[in-house]
Design a protein around this motif. Structure first.
Motif, PDB file in Angstrom:
ATOM      1  N   VAL A  30       0.866  -1.183   0.000  1.00  0.00           N
ATOM      2  CA  VAL A  30       0.000   0.000   0.000  1.00  0.00           C
ATOM      3  C   VAL A  30       0.902   1.232   0.000  1.00  0.00           C
ATOM      4  O   VAL A  30       1.523   1.575   1.007  1.00  0.00           O
ATOM      5  N   ASP A  31       0.978   1.903  -1.170  1.00  0.00           N
ATOM      6  CA  ASP A  31       1.896   3.028  -1.334  1.00  0.00           C
ATOM      7  C   ASP A  31       1.351   3.921  -2.446  1.00  0.00           C
ATOM      8  O   ASP A  31       0.988   3.432  -3.522  1.00  0.00           O
ATOM      9  N   ASP A  32       1.279   5.237  -2.187  1.00  0.00           N
ATOM     10  CA  ASP A  32       0.743   6.144  -3.196  1.00  0.00           C
ATOM     11  C   ASP A  32       1.746   6.432  -4.314  1.00  0.00           C
ATOM     12  O   ASP A  32       1.380   6.932  -5.378  1.00  0.00           O
ATOM     13  N   ASP A  33       3.017   6.109  -4.087  1.00  0.00           N
ATOM     14  CA  ASP A  33       4.043   6.267  -5.119  1.00  0.00           C
ATOM     15  C   ASP A  33       4.033   5.013  -5.988  1.00  0.00           C
ATOM     16  O   ASP A  33       4.495   3.946  -5.573  1.00  0.00           O
ATOM     17  N   ILE A  34       3.490   5.147  -7.204  1.00  0.00           N
ATOM     18  CA  ILE A  34       3.287   3.978  -8.074  1.00  0.00           C
ATOM     19  C   ILE A  34       4.618   3.301  -8.412  1.00  0.00           C
ATOM     20  O   ILE A  34       4.735   2.072  -8.346  1.00  0.00           O
ATOM     21  N   ASP A  35       5.638   4.092  -8.754  1.00  0.00           N
ATOM     22  CA  ASP A  35       6.930   3.504  -9.097  1.00  0.00           C
ATOM     23  C   ASP A  35       7.534   2.762  -7.905  1.00  0.00           C
ATOM     24  O   ASP A  35       8.076   1.659  -8.040  1.00  0.00           O
ATOM     25  N   SER A  36       7.446   3.363  -6.719  1.00  0.00           N
ATOM     26  CA  SER A  36       7.975   2.737  -5.510  1.00  0.00           C
ATOM     27  C   SER A  36       7.224   1.447  -5.205  1.00  0.00           C
ATOM     28  O   SER A  36       7.827   0.427  -4.853  1.00  0.00           O
ATOM     29  N   ALA A  37       5.893   1.484  -5.349  1.00  0.00           N
ATOM     30  CA  ALA A  37       5.081   0.292  -5.076  1.00  0.00           C
ATOM     31  C   ALA A  37       5.427  -0.840  -6.038  1.00  0.00           C
ATOM     32  O   ALA A  37       5.564  -2.000  -5.626  1.00  0.00           O
ATOM     33  N   ASN A  38       5.593  -0.505  -7.306  1.00  0.00           N
ATOM     34  CA  ASN A  38       5.908  -1.538  -8.302  1.00  0.00           C
ATOM     35  C   ASN A  38       7.301  -2.138  -8.067  1.00  0.00           C
ATOM     36  O   ASN A  38       7.496  -3.345  -8.219  1.00  0.00           O
ATOM     37  N   SER A  39       8.248  -1.291  -7.707  1.00  0.00           N
ATOM     38  CA  SER A  39       9.607  -1.780  -7.431  1.00  0.00           C
ATOM     39  C   SER A  39       9.605  -2.718  -6.221  1.00  0.00           C
ATOM     40  O   SER A  39      10.241  -3.785  -6.238  1.00  0.00           O
ATOM     41  N   LEU A  40       8.874  -2.308  -5.203  1.00  0.00           N
ATOM     42  CA  LEU A  40       8.806  -3.149  -4.008  1.00  0.00           C
ATOM     43  C   LEU A  40       8.088  -4.458  -4.303  1.00  0.00           C
ATOM     44  O   LEU A  40       8.496  -5.525  -3.832  1.00  0.00           O
ATOM     45  N   ALA A  41       7.019  -4.376  -5.096  1.00  0.00           N
ATOM     46  CA  ALA A  41       6.281  -5.588  -5.461  1.00  0.00           C
ATOM     47  C   ALA A  41       7.175  -6.565  -6.218  1.00  0.00           C
ATOM     48  O   ALA A  41       7.100  -7.789  -6.006  1.00  0.00           O
ATOM     49  N   ALA A  42       8.043  -6.043  -7.081  1.00  0.00           N
ATOM     50  CA  ALA A  42       8.952  -6.908  -7.839  1.00  0.00           C
ATOM     51  C   ALA A  42       9.940  -7.604  -6.902  1.00  0.00           C
ATOM     52  O   ALA A  42      10.250  -8.793  -7.081  1.00  0.00           O
ATOM     53  N   LEU A  43      10.440  -6.869  -5.906  1.00  0.00           N
ATOM     54  CA  LEU A  43      11.350  -7.480  -4.940  1.00  0.00           C
ATOM     55  C   LEU A  43      10.653  -8.580  -4.139  1.00  0.00           C
ATOM     56  O   LEU A  43      11.225  -9.655  -3.894  1.00  0.00           O
ATOM     57  N   ILE A  44       9.421  -8.314  -3.732  1.00  0.00           N
ATOM     58  CA  ILE A  44       8.677  -9.290  -2.925  1.00  0.00           C
ATOM     59  C   ILE A  44       8.366 -10.539  -3.748  1.00  0.00           C
ATOM     60  O   ILE A  44       8.462 -11.670  -3.260  1.00  0.00           O
ATOM     61  N   ALA A  45       8.001 -10.345  -5.006  1.00  0.00           N
ATOM     62  CA  ALA A  45       7.673 -11.480  -5.881  1.00  0.00           C
ATOM     63  C   ALA A  45       8.874 -12.411  -6.029  1.00  0.00           C
ATOM     64  O   ALA A  45       8.716 -13.631  -6.196  1.00  0.00           O
ATOM     65  N   GLY A  46      10.072 -11.844  -5.950  1.00  0.00           N
ATOM     66  CA  GLY A  46      11.283 -12.664  -6.044  1.00  0.00           C
ATOM     67  C   GLY A  46      11.547 -13.480  -4.797  1.00  0.00           C
ATOM     68  O   GLY A  46      12.465 -14.306  -4.780  1.00  0.00           O
ATOM     69  N   GLN A  47      10.747 -13.266  -3.735  1.00  0.00           N
ATOM     70  CA  GLN A  47      10.896 -14.005  -2.482  1.00  0.00           C
ATOM     71  C   GLN A  47       9.775 -15.023  -2.290  1.00  0.00           C
ATOM     72  O   GLN A  47       9.427 -15.389  -1.178  1.00  0.00           O
TER      73      GLN A  47
END
Length: 459
Positions: free
Chosen positions: A7-24
């Protein structure tokens, strides 16, 4: 596969974090507003929510107002806007941890590796509560007294969070055992638990011991040394007798708690401190601040979740249970079981235990060694009358020496006068003085060093 919601209003930050999490090995969904977050939670309950605090339609803290919505989710704060106070408030409300942007992969991996479903923790605490009722045991702690039940409730509440814990209690009351229990019930249980007594380390070496040092940083530093913060990475660091830590080092500890970063002695490189800190003292924190032994800002940063441990004299009904526990352990170690007679148990329960649980454990071990057969009678156990006589003698001697404690005397001053009066009574025999006062010899030496010279209590 576990599911995460970012949950993040910064779309780029949210997508980057989501990519890191998906790798785990997590499935991931993103939300950019509170409204969207609530909708996503209803569609698929996340196992873990990484929550920004500053959102277009409100604060991420608002999610905590609907407890049922995130009751089955672990919440981790992730923001570049949070103050330490806001983060602490969220931790008190039930957040498991918090991360400051920009989040790197190592930080994220640490949080995800500690992931545990809240339901699993709740079930574990329910089992522990049942064990207390049956055997009197809670983790590494023993006792059924109401005051201990309160301690168990506090541990159950705080163990699953990342909150800093500040344990207070007399010497020998079991503060390190409480810290160990908090660690063993926390999400960090698979990582190290390290304990350091701040009063037992030389002031000239304590910074190096806690933060480490680089080769050549001072005379004798022949190689790089990892301190407690590095060795406890991912786990828990227990700082006992925190009021004995030098003031200059307290400033550096405060910085670590607020920034999550530290430097080795002789280095200019910042290192990350993924460590939960639990501190303890046998002093009253406010008195320690007033006497200059503890920085006020550090006290407030440590005292996020205080736990006060009762002295053994206030829960004498627990003495037979504790004695039986210690006796069982000694018997297993020595390969021979022994039991306490009814008279011995009665004598143990009547003694005031100025040295608390530590003194009880030592008394049981001594009686075990001295008992010839399989039964331990009252012969080698401390007698209540002797304790009363000692107390009366000390009080009489203190009165003769002019020790008066008028209303308004601070606890620190009362402690100083009592220690010095007792030392005088025992002709400056420090071992006997420490034993009578129920404190460790190291603590007595620290107090005498603090008093800087006088051996007579003030008139």
């Amino acid at each position: 596969m576990s599911h995460a919601l970012v949950v993040d209003d910064d779309i780029d930050s949210a997508n980057s974090l989501a990519a890191l999490i998906a790798g785990q090995e997590f499935t991931v969904a993103c939300a950019h507003t509170l409204r969207d977050a609530r909708r996503q939670i209803v569609l698929q309950q996340p196992d873990i929510v990484l929550l920004d605090l500053k959102l277009p339609d409100g604060s991420g803290m608002d999610l905590f107002t609907d407890a049922s919505l995130i009751a089955n989710s672990e919440v981790v704060l992730i923001t570049g806007h949070a103050s330490i106070e806001t983060s602490i408030q969220a931790l008190r409300l039930g957040a498991a941890d918090y991360l400051i942007k920009p989040v790197n992969l190592r930080q994220l991996q640490g949080v995800l590796s500690r992931f545990m479903k809240p339901a699993a923790l709740q079930a574990e605490f329910a089992d522990l509560s049942a064990t207390v009722a049956k055997s009197g045991r809670f983790g590494h702690l023993w006792g059924r007294a109401p005051s201990m039940q309160r301690v168990y409730e506090q541990i159950a509440r705080v163990a699953g969070t990342g909150v800093t814990v500040f344990i207070t209690g007399e010497s020998g009351s079991g503060k390190e055992v409480v810290a160990q229990t908090v660690h063993d019930l926390s999400r960090r249980r698979k990582q190290p638990f390290l304990a350091v007594n701040c009063g037992a380390v030389s002031p000239t070496l304590i910074e190096s011991e806690i933060f480490g040092h680089e080769r050549g940083s001072f005379t004798g530093a022949e190689r790089q040394h990892q301190g407690y913060f590095e060795r406890a990475a991912g786990g828990t660091l227990f700082l006992d007798e925190i009021t004995e830590m030098p003031q200059a080092l307290q400033v550096k500890l405060l910085r670590v708690l607020e920034t999550g970063r530290f430097m080795r002695v002789g280095s200019t490189q910042n290192l990350e401190a993924d460590v939960r800190v639990i501190a303890a003292t046998n002093r009253d924190p406010q008195e320690a601040v007033a006497s200059g032994k503890l920085r006020e800002d550090l006290m407030y940063r440590l005292n996020v979740f205080p736990i006060e441990l009762p002295p053994l004299r206030d829960r004498l009904d627990d003495v037979p249970l504790l004695a039986a526990h210690f006796l069982t352990g000694i018997g297993e170690q020595e390969g021979r079981s022994k039991r306490l007679t009814a008279d011995a148990l009665a004598q143990l329960a009547a003694y005031p235990w100025p040295g608390n649980v530590r003194e009880l454990r030592n008394a049981v071990q001594r009686a075990y060694v001295m008992a010839v057969g399989d039964e331990i009678d009252a012969q080698w156990l401390p007698r209540p009358s002797a304790a009363a006589a000692v107390e009366a003698t000390v009080n009489t001697d203190a009165a003769d020496a002019g020790l008066h404690l008028p209303i308004g005397t601070s606890v620190a001053e009362a402690e100083r006068r009592l220690i010095l009066a007792t030392l005088r009574h025992y002709h400056h025999h420090k071992e006997r003085t420490a034993a009578v006062l129920g404190i460790s010899l190291k603590t007595l030496y620290n107090r005498l060093k603090e008093y800087a010279g006088p051996t007579e209590p003030a008139s």
